[in-house]
Design a protein around this motif. Structure first.
Motif, PDB file in Angstrom:
ATOM      1  N   GLU A   1      47.628 -22.261  46.570  1.00  0.00           N
ATOM      2  CA  GLU A   1      48.344 -22.741  47.553  1.00  0.00           C
ATOM      3  C   GLU A   1      49.380 -22.265  48.309  1.00  0.00           C
ATOM      4  OE1 GLU A   1      47.585 -26.738  48.808  1.00  0.00           O
ATOM      5  OE2 GLU A   1      46.137 -26.662  47.255  1.00  0.00           O
ATOM      6  N   ALA A   2      50.241 -22.079  46.585  1.00  0.00           N
ATOM      7  CA  ALA A   2      51.631 -21.315  47.128  1.00  0.00           C
ATOM      8  C   ALA A   2      52.086 -20.024  47.422  1.00  0.00           C
ATOM      9  CB  ALA A   2      52.746 -21.830  46.483  1.00  0.00           C
ATOM     10  N   ALA A   3      51.067 -19.435  46.484  1.00  0.00           N
ATOM     11  CA  ALA A   3      50.586 -17.981  46.917  1.00  0.00           C
ATOM     12  C   ALA A   3      51.327 -17.220  48.663  1.00  0.00           C
ATOM     13  CB  ALA A   3      49.329 -17.093  46.762  1.00  0.00           C
TER      14      ALA A   3
ATOM     15  N   VAL B   1      54.331 -17.639  49.768  1.00  0.00           N
ATOM     16  CA  VAL B   1      55.315 -16.700  49.252  1.00  0.00           C
ATOM     17  C   VAL B   1      55.149 -15.953  49.527  1.00  0.00           C
ATOM     18  CG1 VAL B   1      56.163 -16.008  46.734  1.00  0.00           C
ATOM     19  CG2 VAL B   1      54.986 -18.104  46.666  1.00  0.00           C
ATOM     20  N   VAL B   2      53.756 -14.812  49.862  1.00  0.00           N
ATOM     21  CA  VAL B   2      53.512 -13.738  50.459  1.00  0.00           C
ATOM     22  C   VAL B   2      54.014 -13.125  51.770  1.00  0.00           C
ATOM     23  CG1 VAL B   2      51.683 -12.548  50.908  1.00  0.00           C
ATOM     24  CG2 VAL B   2      51.594 -12.980  48.846  1.00  0.00           C
ATOM     25  N   PHE B   3      54.351 -14.749  52.373  1.00  0.00           N
ATOM     26  CA  PHE B   3      55.064 -14.149  53.771  1.00  0.00           C
ATOM     27  C   PHE B   3      56.586 -14.061  53.872  1.00  0.00           C
ATOM     28  CE2 PHE B   3      55.564 -16.303  57.556  1.00  0.00           C
ATOM     29  CZ  PHE B   3      55.106 -14.702  58.725  1.00  0.00           C
ATOM     30  N   VAL B   4      56.706 -15.682  53.256  1.00  0.00           N
ATOM     31  CA  VAL B   4      58.396 -15.273  53.229  1.00  0.00           C
ATOM     32  C   VAL B   4      58.478 -13.593  52.735  1.00  0.00           C
ATOM     33  CG1 VAL B   4      59.848 -16.552  52.260  1.00  0.00           C
ATOM     34  CG2 VAL B   4      58.157 -17.876  53.104  1.00  0.00           C
TER      35      VAL B   4
ATOM     36  N   PHE C   1      52.962  -9.145  43.333  1.00  0.00           N
ATOM     37  CA  PHE C   1      52.881 -10.313  41.832  1.00  0.00           C
ATOM     38  C   PHE C   1      51.588 -12.015  42.987  1.00  0.00           C
ATOM     39  CE2 PHE C   1      54.624 -13.784  38.731  1.00  0.00           C
ATOM     40  CZ  PHE C   1      53.718 -13.147  37.843  1.00  0.00           C
ATOM     41  N   PHE C   2      52.779 -12.099  43.572  1.00  0.00           N
ATOM     42  CA  PHE C   2      52.096 -14.030  43.632  1.00  0.00           C
ATOM     43  C   PHE C   2      50.345 -13.474  44.450  1.00  0.00           C
ATOM     44  CE2 PHE C   2      55.683 -16.328  42.302  1.00  0.00           C
ATOM     45  CZ  PHE C   2      55.348 -17.190  42.076  1.00  0.00           C
ATOM     46  N   LEU C   3      50.214 -12.511  45.054  1.00  0.00           N
ATOM     47  CA  LEU C   3      48.500 -12.289  45.599  1.00  0.00           C
ATOM     48  C   LEU C   3      47.786 -11.715  44.486  1.00  0.00           C
ATOM     49  CD1 LEU C   3      47.867 -12.307  48.181  1.00  0.00           C
ATOM     50  CD2 LEU C   3      47.582  -9.677  48.378  1.00  0.00           C
ATOM     51  N   THR C   4      48.191 -11.038  43.758  1.00  0.00           N
ATOM     52  CA  THR C   4      47.389 -11.014  42.271  1.00  0.00           C
ATOM     53  C   THR C   4      47.095 -12.206  41.125  1.00  0.00           C
ATOM     54  OG1 THR C   4      49.296 -10.031  41.451  1.00  0.00           O
ATOM     55  CG2 THR C   4      47.868  -8.480  42.472  1.00  0.00           C
ATOM     56  N   LEU C   5      47.970 -12.981  41.182  1.00  0.00           N
ATOM     57  CA  LEU C   5      47.865 -14.079  40.733  1.00  0.00           C
ATOM     58  C   LEU C   5      46.851 -15.152  41.533  1.00  0.00           C
ATOM     59  CD1 LEU C   5      51.830 -15.836  39.137  1.00  0.00           C
ATOM     60  CD2 LEU C   5      49.751 -14.492  37.530  1.00  0.00           C
TER      61      LEU C   5
ATOM     62  N   GLY D   1      41.333 -20.379  56.850  1.00  0.00           N
ATOM     63  CA  GLY D   1      42.160 -20.813  57.572  1.00  0.00           C
ATOM     64  C   GLY D   1      43.219 -20.574  57.953  1.00  0.00           C
ATOM     65  N   ARG D   2      44.689 -21.553  58.042  1.00  0.00           N
ATOM     66  CA  ARG D   2      45.932 -20.581  57.678  1.00  0.00           C
ATOM     67  C   ARG D   2      46.076 -19.999  57.154  1.00  0.00           C
ATOM     68  NH1 ARG D   2      46.683 -26.329  57.066  1.00  0.00           N
ATOM     69  NH2 ARG D   2      47.386 -27.282  55.199  1.00  0.00           N
ATOM     70  N   TYR D   3      45.578 -20.163  55.303  1.00  0.00           N
ATOM     71  CA  TYR D   3      45.903 -19.420  54.493  1.00  0.00           C
ATOM     72  C   TYR D   3      46.085 -18.121  54.715  1.00  0.00           C
ATOM     73  CZ  TYR D   3      46.770 -24.006  52.120  1.00  0.00           C
ATOM     74  OH  TYR D   3      47.045 -25.072  51.631  1.00  0.00           O
ATOM     75  N   LEU D   4      44.674 -17.483  55.076  1.00  0.00           N
ATOM     76  CA  LEU D   4      44.203 -16.356  55.092  1.00  0.00           C
ATOM     77  C   LEU D   4      45.777 -16.159  56.550  1.00  0.00           C
ATOM     78  CD1 LEU D   4      42.388 -13.736  54.402  1.00  0.00           C
ATOM     79  CD2 LEU D   4      40.817 -15.452  56.400  1.00  0.00           C
ATOM     80  N   ALA D   5      45.257 -16.204  57.625  1.00  0.00           N
ATOM     81  CA  ALA D   5      46.227 -16.543  58.463  1.00  0.00           C
ATOM     82  C   ALA D   5      47.589 -15.916  58.334  1.00  0.00           C
ATOM     83  CB  ALA D   5      46.346 -17.310  59.867  1.00  0.00           C
ATOM     84  N   LEU D   6      48.386 -16.330  57.184  1.00  0.00           N
ATOM     85  CA  LEU D   6      49.586 -15.859  56.433  1.00  0.00           C
ATOM     86  C   LEU D   6      49.536 -14.963  55.537  1.00  0.00           C
ATOM     87  CD1 LEU D   6      51.173 -19.216  55.259  1.00  0.00           C
ATOM     88  CD2 LEU D   6      52.053 -18.032  57.352  1.00  0.00           C
ATOM     89  N   ILE D   7      48.317 -14.529  55.293  1.00  0.00           N
ATOM     90  CA  ILE D   7      48.580 -13.095  54.227  1.00  0.00           C
ATOM     91  C   ILE D   7      48.136 -12.035  55.363  1.00  0.00           C
ATOM     92  CG2 ILE D   7      46.528 -11.846  52.676  1.00  0.00           C
ATOM     93  CD1 ILE D   7      46.243 -14.901  50.747  1.00  0.00           C
ATOM     94  N   GLU D   8      47.207 -12.161  55.953  1.00  0.00           N
ATOM     95  CA  GLU D   8      46.700 -11.179  57.204  1.00  0.00           C
ATOM     96  C   GLU D   8      48.008 -10.788  57.427  1.00  0.00           C
ATOM     97  OE1 GLU D   8      44.050  -9.447  57.800  1.00  0.00           O
ATOM     98  OE2 GLU D   8      43.061 -10.209  55.977  1.00  0.00           O
ATOM     99  N   TRP D   9      48.721 -11.628  58.294  1.00  0.00           N
ATOM    100  CA  TRP D   9      49.975 -11.731  59.100  1.00  0.00           C
ATOM    101  C   TRP D   9      51.114 -10.508  58.402  1.00  0.00           C
ATOM    102  CZ3 TRP D   9      52.702 -15.721  62.490  1.00  0.00           C
ATOM    103  CH2 TRP D   9      53.841 -14.745  63.436  1.00  0.00           C
ATOM    104  N   ALA D  10      51.165 -10.795  56.573  1.00  0.00           N
ATOM    105  CA  ALA D  10      52.020 -10.789  55.360  1.00  0.00           C
ATOM    106  C   ALA D  10      51.751  -9.368  56.084  1.00  0.00           C
ATOM    107  CB  ALA D  10      52.283 -11.487  54.600  1.00  0.00           C
TER     108      ALA D  10
END
Lengths: 313, 225
Positions: A65-67, A70-73, A109-113, A217-226
């Motif tokens: 849930e945190a990744a 972190v990826v976006f920030v 790193f967090f994305l691979t974790l 959902g919003r997690y995927l949105a954040l990763i895509e945006w990042a």
């Protein structure tokens, strides 16, 4: 005042990132004789994903849930470091190129974790491939960055851009090699063809998509945006380091308008060059990545060598 | 004198020098014969361009002639000859397996650094703007040798040999603004004759050991296998 402008500029960067991704997709569709989606389609996708309820597997830990955050920030911070349309900003002055590479590494790193977290086969496979690409791409990127740093005698992006602007148009072999190396690294790091195909979910070839397969959902949105921010970051980095002409050096309205117009123009050109190369080349086998990235490293190394041999006395 | 104090033409000479050494690196990585010969032709073309630019910078009209000769012999004639032999020997589909490509590349980078350090005192003697390129020309010579050492295919050896000659020619142009016309003519025809002789040798090697793999020439055969 300065901090305010830089925050506004970073926000603008983040908001424009999906548009750049949409532009790349639009040009690519035209090149492949398909009807392109509207330019704002990435915004619609993101809005849709933000509205949807995310599903999380039972085996997920807090890392999963945190990744995305972190990826976006890290992507947002990286966007803050890179001068977009204005050369002198406090955010660009507090951190340098090595911090930028560090932000990329932290997000990755967090994305691979997160890919490993659920224990699914795809996630693990994608993570291992991502780390392989990263371990090969990072030296090449650092070497290109060091070439720039040695020429400009600084690792700070603002000062390096200043230096390039001051010296004017000089035919530097080291910059041409570093530019080519950085382009190849950018292609590998943002998961474009020939290293990864962003448009497919074909199981055997996925790298990035395999890692984020379980997100919704919003997690995927954040990763895509990042990811879109990262793509634009490489574009801005290439445009502003090697061809910084037009970037605003003061905050007068005329300079600002010129700065924004020039960076948007450069990005539009890069956004045409990228789909052309993607259309011309086919995706590589996984075992040939090291040749591709080895070539990128060689280019960056030649950039460094030609700087030492040909340009200094 | 840094790069920034030089005129755009002097910068262009150094830029082309960097591209010449880049083609040498690409040759080391190329497994197929046709692209290898193509890269050799590109190197010849870059060499001719550099010579013409040096001639323009220093106003030496005789260098234009040697640029034209380089263009004709090294960028057109020899590549065409090599191409024809490759087709006649029917080896244009062969893909040579590289032995330790990563180590070869590392050795190549080390050679470039080595040539830089070796050439450093020589550069002090020269007053030309292009003196920084002497190290590059020496590197091209060493990379040509590395190409010959690391490969087994006879045609690749010839390309390596020719690229050594390219390096020497480049050194002459950048360090002393070109050799006398007579010497240059002699060298050019020597290279051409060498290329023809190599062609004859290809067919001889092929007819005697039924292969162009020069590793098989290491052993002496008393009797036919």
């Amino acid at each position: 005042m300065n901090w305010l402008t830089s925050i506004v500029e970073t926000a603008l960067f983040i908001l424009l990132a999906p548009l750049f991704a949409g532009w790349v997709k639009w040009v690519k569709c035209l090149l492949q004789n398909r009807r392109p989606p509207p330019l704002v389609q990435p915004y619609r996708d993101l809005a849709k994903l933000f509205r949807k309820r995310p599903m999380i597997a039972d085996t997920a830990s807090w890392i999963f849930e945190a990744a995305p955050f972190v990826v976006f920030v890290t992507a947002v911070f990286a966007a803050g470091i890179v001068p977009f349309a204005i050369a002198h900003l406090p955010t660009a002055k507090v951190a340098d190129l090595i911090v930028l590479v560090g932000f990329f590494a932290l997000g990755r790193f967090f994305l691979t974790l997160a890919g490993l977290d659920l224990g699914t086969a795809f996630g693990g496979m994608g993570s291992s491939r991502e780390m392989m690409i990263a371990s090969l791409a990072e030296p090449a990127m650092l070497m290109a960055v060091f070439t720039l740093a040695m020429s400009a005698a600084t690792t700070n992006l603002s000062q390096a851009i200043d230096w390039v602007l001051q010296t004017g148009l000089v035919l530097r072999p080291s910059f041409v090699f570093a530019l080519a190396g950085l382009m190849l690294v950018g292609i590998a790091e943002t998961g474009r063809i020939p290293v990864d195909n962003p448009a497919t979910h074909l199981e055997l070839t996925m790298v990035h998509e395999a890692m984020v397969l379980e997100y919704s959902g919003r997690y995927l949105a954040l990763i895509e945006w990042a990811n879109q921010i990262k793509l634009m970051l490489y574009g801005v980095l290439i445009a502003n380091i090697f061809l910084p002409w037009g970037i605003a050096e003061s905050l007068t309205p005329r300079d600002l308008a010129l700065g924004f117009a020039s960076i948007i123009g450069k990005l539009a050109v890069l956004g045409i060059a990228l789909p052309i190369s993607e259309t011309l080349f086919a995706k590589m086998r996984v075992f040939r990545y090291q040749e591709f990235l080895g070539f990128a490293y060689l280019l960056s190394l030649l950039g460094m060598l030609s700087h030492v041999i040909l340009e200094v006395n | 004198m840094g790069l920034m104090q030089q005129t755009i033409f002097e910068q262009a000479v150094l830029f082309l020098a960097a591209l010449v050494v880049f083609t040498s690196f690409l040759m080391l990585a190329q497994r197929r014969l046709f692209p290898l010969v193509g890269l050799f032709a590109w190197q010849g073309l870059l060499l001719a361009l550099t010579t013409a630019l040096v001639a323009f910078n220093l106003h030496y009209p005789h260098l234009y002639a040697s640029a034209l000769m380089t263009l004709l012999i090294k960028a057109v004639l020899i590549p065409l000859m090599l191409r024809r032999w490759i087709i006649q020997l029917d080896i244009h589909r062969e893909v040579e397996s590289l032995v330790y490509p990563a180590y070869v590349m590392m050795a190549a980078s080390a050679l470039v650094l080595f040539s830089y350090y070796v050439v450093l005192p020589i550069e002090q003697l020269s007053t030309l703007a292009s003196r920084n390129a002497i190290a590059v020309s020496f590197a091209v010579v060493l990379l040509g040798m590395l190409l010959m050492i690391s490969r087994r295919q006879a045609v690749t050896h010839v390309v390596g040999f020719m690229s050594i000659e390219n390096g020497l020619f480049f050194a002459a142009v950048t360090a002393t603004s070109g050799m006398p016309m007579v010497v240059e003519l002699g060298v050019a025809f020597d290279v051409l004759v060498a290329a023809v002789l190599f062609g004859v040798f290809f067919f001889h090697i092929r007819s005697s050991i039924d292969s162009l793999d020069v590793d098989q020439l290491n052993r002496l055969h008393e009797v036919e296998r």
